[in-house]
Enzyme design. Sequence first.
Site, PDB file in Angstrom:
ATOM      1  N   ARG A 263       0.859  -1.177   0.000  1.00 30.06           N
ATOM      2  CA  ARG A 263       0.000   0.000   0.000  1.00 30.06           C
ATOM      3  C   ARG A 263       0.900   1.233   0.000  1.00 30.06           C
ATOM      4  O   ARG A 263       1.473   1.605   1.025  1.00 30.06           O
ATOM      5  CB  ARG A 263      -0.886  -0.029   1.247  1.00 30.06           C
ATOM      6  CG  ARG A 263      -2.007   1.011   1.253  1.00 30.06           C
ATOM      7  CD  ARG A 263      -2.600   1.131   2.641  1.00 30.06           C
ATOM      8  NE  ARG A 263      -1.732   1.914   3.518  1.00 30.06           N
ATOM      9  CZ  ARG A 263      -1.586   1.695   4.821  1.00 30.06           C
ATOM     10  NH1 ARG A 263      -2.208   0.705   5.411  1.00 30.06           N
ATOM     11  NH2 ARG A 263      -0.787   2.473   5.542  1.00 30.06           N
ATOM     12  N   HIS A 267      -3.288   4.699   4.838  1.00 30.58           N
ATOM     13  CA  HIS A 267      -4.482   3.853   4.935  1.00 30.58           C
ATOM     14  C   HIS A 267      -5.699   4.553   4.332  1.00 30.58           C
ATOM     15  O   HIS A 267      -6.439   3.974   3.534  1.00 30.58           O
ATOM     16  CB  HIS A 267      -4.743   3.533   6.411  1.00 30.58           C
ATOM     17  CG  HIS A 267      -6.000   2.767   6.654  1.00 30.58           C
ATOM     18  ND1 HIS A 267      -6.175   1.470   6.228  1.00 30.58           N
ATOM     19  CD2 HIS A 267      -7.149   3.123   7.274  1.00 30.58           C
ATOM     20  CE1 HIS A 267      -7.379   1.059   6.570  1.00 30.58           C
ATOM     21  NE2 HIS A 267      -7.997   2.039   7.213  1.00 30.58           N
ATOM     22  N   TYR A 276       4.333   5.240  11.319  1.00 27.59           N
ATOM     23  CA  TYR A 276       4.619   3.819  11.539  1.00 27.59           C
ATOM     24  C   TYR A 276       5.462   3.157  10.446  1.00 27.59           C
ATOM     25  O   TYR A 276       5.723   1.962  10.505  1.00 27.59           O
ATOM     26  CB  TYR A 276       3.316   3.033  11.731  1.00 27.59           C
ATOM     27  CG  TYR A 276       2.288   3.207  10.627  1.00 27.59           C
ATOM     28  CD1 TYR A 276       2.343   2.442   9.467  1.00 27.59           C
ATOM     29  CD2 TYR A 276       1.249   4.125  10.767  1.00 27.59           C
ATOM     30  CE1 TYR A 276       1.398   2.598   8.467  1.00 27.59           C
ATOM     31  CE2 TYR A 276       0.299   4.273   9.774  1.00 27.59           C
ATOM     32  CZ  TYR A 276       0.373   3.510   8.624  1.00 27.59           C
ATOM     33  OH  TYR A 276      -0.566   3.668   7.629  1.00 27.59           O
TER      34      TYR A 276
END
Length: 366
Positions: A263, A267, A276
């Site tokens: 990805r 998100h 992160y």
Amino acid sequence: MSTTTRAGAQHLLPTADPLGLIAPDGTLVDSPGLPMPSDDVLLALYRGMVAGRRFDTQATALTKQGRLAVYPSARGQEAAEIGAVLALRPQDWLFPTYRDSMAVVTRGVDPVRVLTLLRGDWHSGYAPAECNVAPQCTPLATNSLHAVGFGHAARVKGEDTVALVMLGDGATSEGDTHEALNFAAVWRSPVVFLVQNNGYAISVPLAKQTAAPSLAHKGVGYGIPSVLVDGNDAAAVHAVVERAVAAAAAGEGPTLIEALTYRVEAHTNADDATRYRDQDEVQTWLARDPIARLRTHLTARGLLTDELAAQVDAQAEADAASLRERMNTDTELDPRDLFRNVYAEQPPALRDQEEQLLAELREAHS
């Protein structure tokens, strides 16, 4: 465990390394037993991925402009999305997640209708029975059970229909996925489980989700043949899904496929991925771009000329411009839609809530 049982389970195991047909540099990869799609299919995959990415970037821009409430980008996952959908037959059904908008568009659903739910409307935007696409699923893994139930019903009725359900790596940690895999195996339901392992369940990396050698290995415990495939290789994804669809249609039951991909974007637009993961990781995966991989392969073989590539890009831009224009309108929302189609006969408590809301709105506009 008997020797016979052990030997009989070998066909369920995925390969140690992901199956592939085209390497990141565009050269061929030898995967015995996995046929290369035809030239026409390869070109269709390329067109679909270019169009899918342009749709994705346009949807992201619409979110920044306030035209969408939220948008979960699938940039970087084009090979898994397009490769899988183009392997379906017209009568098959797609059960997508919230991140699979480009897959739904590729299945033939009007892009504006696809984005209706993400605009904040109360319905999915399209009629599932008209396009063989279930509503996009926001709760993790619930679509897996929907697909198994649908597939089982089709099998009972003697229909030649296969259900493809798309999942993320995070969905494999949900109980619904366990139940879906178990029932699909017991019922030999015509279902293909495609797990797009993009590395993260929001901010949780795969290593904190499972200790399994791969997500594909999870199928073995249910008695389901499992496949590990390079999710950035559109040709390999298409070949693997097409084979699984054929097996399901022939009455051989479900297949679990793990497509290793990434990805690239956050998100959703509400997420800060820099909290992160570091940029070096993202850059590593950008170098494995699925569109560039297939473009290099097709160009080297003379199947994709500069003229044809320009035509593909121009069509993608035209589609994006059309989407942008049609989304640049204000929708009229009726608050009473919150209470419609919830119950056949509205209970008193819900009727009281509706009347209270309408009274507050009248007061606010008085």
